[in-house]
Enzyme design. Structure first.
Site, short mmCIF file in Angstrom:
data_model
loop_
_atom_site.label_atom_id
_atom_site.label_comp_id
_atom_site.label_asym_id
_atom_site.label_seq_id
_atom_site.Cartn_x
_atom_site.Cartn_y
_atom_site.Cartn_z
N ASP A 232 -0.98 6.12 -5.60
CA ASP A 232 -2.01 7.12 -5.88
C ASP A 232 -1.46 8.14 -6.88
O ASP A 232 -0.30 8.56 -6.77
CB ASP A 232 -2.37 7.85 -4.58
CG ASP A 232 -2.64 6.88 -3.45
OD1 ASP A 232 -3.71 6.25 -3.46
OD2 ASP A 232 -1.76 6.71 -2.57
N GLU B 73 0.41 -0.78 -4.72
CA GLU B 73 -0.69 0.17 -4.90
C GLU B 73 -0.10 1.56 -4.72
O GLU B 73 0.74 1.77 -3.85
CB GLU B 73 -1.76 -0.07 -3.82
CG GLU B 73 -3.02 0.76 -3.96
CD GLU B 73 -3.02 2.09 -3.20
OE1 GLU B 73 -4.02 2.82 -3.30
OE2 GLU B 73 -2.01 2.42 -2.51
N HIS C 210 0.83 -1.21 0.00
CA HIS C 210 0.00 0.00 0.00
C HIS C 210 0.86 1.26 0.00
O HIS C 210 1.62 1.49 0.95
CB HIS C 210 -0.88 -0.03 1.26
CG HIS C 210 -1.84 1.09 1.38
ND1 HIS C 210 -1.90 1.88 2.51
CD2 HIS C 210 -2.78 1.56 0.54
CE1 HIS C 210 -2.85 2.77 2.36
NE2 HIS C 210 -3.40 2.61 1.17
N ARG C 211 0.76 2.05 -1.06
CA ARG C 211 1.63 3.23 -1.27
C ARG C 211 3.09 2.78 -1.30
O ARG C 211 3.98 3.48 -0.80
CB ARG C 211 1.41 4.30 -0.20
CG ARG C 211 -0.06 4.68 0.01
CD ARG C 211 -0.27 5.73 1.09
NE ARG C 211 -1.68 5.79 1.48
CZ ARG C 211 -2.15 6.54 2.47
NH1 ARG C 211 -1.34 7.33 3.16
NH2 ARG C 211 -3.45 6.53 2.76
N HIS D 189 -0.34 10.85 -2.43
CA HIS D 189 -1.65 10.49 -1.89
C HIS D 189 -2.56 11.68 -1.64
O HIS D 189 -3.72 11.68 -2.04
CB HIS D 189 -1.48 9.70 -0.57
CG HIS D 189 -2.79 9.34 0.05
ND1 HIS D 189 -3.44 10.17 0.95
CD2 HIS D 189 -3.59 8.26 -0.11
CE1 HIS D 189 -4.58 9.60 1.32
NE2 HIS D 189 -4.70 8.44 0.70
N GLU E 59 -4.21 4.01 -8.23
CA GLU E 59 -5.45 4.63 -7.75
C GLU E 59 -5.54 6.06 -8.27
O GLU E 59 -4.69 6.90 -7.95
CB GLU E 59 -5.51 4.62 -6.22
CG GLU E 59 -6.82 5.23 -5.74
CD GLU E 59 -6.92 5.38 -4.23
OE1 GLU E 59 -6.14 4.77 -3.48
OE2 GLU E 59 -7.82 6.14 -3.81
N ASP F 232 0.37 -2.04 4.33
CA ASP F 232 1.56 -1.21 4.54
C ASP F 232 2.78 -2.08 4.85
O ASP F 232 3.91 -1.59 4.84
CB ASP F 232 1.36 -0.26 5.74
CG ASP F 232 0.21 0.71 5.54
OD1 ASP F 232 -0.17 0.97 4.38
OD2 ASP F 232 -0.31 1.22 6.56
O1 G3P Z 1 -6.47 1.68 -2.85
C1 G3P Z 1 -6.67 1.36 -1.53
C2 G3P Z 1 -6.44 2.53 -0.62
O2 G3P Z 1 -5.22 3.12 -0.95
C3 G3P Z 1 -7.53 3.55 -0.70
O3 G3P Z 1 -7.41 4.55 0.25
O4 G3P Z 1 -6.74 6.74 1.11
O5 G3P Z 1 -5.13 4.85 1.25
O6 G3P Z 1 -5.63 5.90 -0.95
P1 G3P Z 1 -6.17 5.55 0.42
MG MG Z 2 -4.56 4.60 -2.36
#
Ligand code: G3P
Ligand code: MG
Length: 240
Positions: free
Chosen positions: A36, A34, A7-8, A49, A108, A230
């Site tokens: 953003d 993942e 995540h990120r 993000h 994302e 994470d």
């Molecule tokens: O894509 C899953 C998650 O990243 C969505 O929420 O705020 O962490 O971008 P956020």
């Molecule tokens: Mg995200």
């Protein structure tokens, strides 16, 4: 076998949404990353993000108000004493860095607060340029932009992000030609037939943000397709 998506990037171990976090994810054995994306004032696709640079960098202001040149001079590793300064990467730089890996890419689109007209099309064209469509899932909380993307002819996989307790999202997602549901963790606990129903509708279930050991094991037992975490190293060790 459930996939592990960082995540990120491996944001528990490195500054989020930086090349360092993506490299760390690969080192820790993640199956994918993942991250953003948003647009700079002059139209560069940047990997960050928040809609502002305030939390994650040494700068301040809205991403949409800053040029790529201004954004690329910022340090996105503030608060990470063990790291040298890390730039905010552009999507092009991330694709260049990850093209040679086998990582899945969950990109994302952050187009729910600032609308960023055309963000999906721009991202889609860049993915085509790198010929990486087979490894990409585009996701967004802006379901209209996911639908528009498919209406414009894109064949990229798309994932419907949501936090609310939606009624039968597996019946809704096909209306926007999506290929996956991306629920927040608590939805998978709340709606126990989610995975079975989604799979019957040929939808993947990729759940976020799954960090605690018990959550990682529970989501794997529920049969989700990917957990977005994470801590990809922790997940990899638990799921081995
Ligand atoms: O894509 C899953 C998650 O990243 C969505 O929420 O705020 O962490 O971008 P956020
Ligand atoms: Mg995200």
């Amino acid at each position: 076998m459930v996939k592990v998506w960082a995540h990120r990037g491996a944001s528990g171990d490195a500054p989020e949404n930086t090349l360092a976090a993506f490299r760390r994810a690969a080192e820790l054995g993640a199956d994918g990353v993942e991250f953003d994306v948003q647009l700079s004032r002059d139209g560069e696709i940047v990997v960050i993000h928040d809609e502002t640079v305030d939390r994650t960098t040494n700068g301040c202001g809205q991403v949409v108000d800053l040029t790529w040149e201004e954004l690329s001079r910022l340090d996105a590793a503030v608060g990470w004493d063990d790291f040298a300064p890390q730039p905010i990467p552009s999507l092009r730089q991330v694709l260049e860095a990850l093209a040679a890996t086998e990582l899945d890419l969950n990109i994302e689109l952050k187009d729910s607060v600032v609308p960023y007209p055309g963000l999906g099309d721009k991202v889609s064209r860049l993915i085509d340029e790198f010929d990486l469509g087979h490894r990409v899932t585009l996701s967004s909380f802006n379901h209209c932009s996911l639908a528009r993307l498919r209406q414009s002819g894109s064949m990229l996989r798309t994932g419907v992000l949501f936090t609310d307790i939606l009624y039968q999202p597996w019946a809704y997602a096909p209306q926007l030609w999506a290929t996956a549901l991306h629920p927040e963790l608590h939805y998978v606990d709340y709606v126990l037939d989610l995975v079975q129903e989604a799979h019957l509708s040929h939808l993947e279930v990729n759940v976020w943000t799954v960090n605690q050991p018990a959550e990682i094991e529970r989501m794997a037992a529920r049969g989700v397709d990917a957990i977005i975490t994470d801590h990809p190293g922790r997940a990899r060790a638990l799921l081995r």
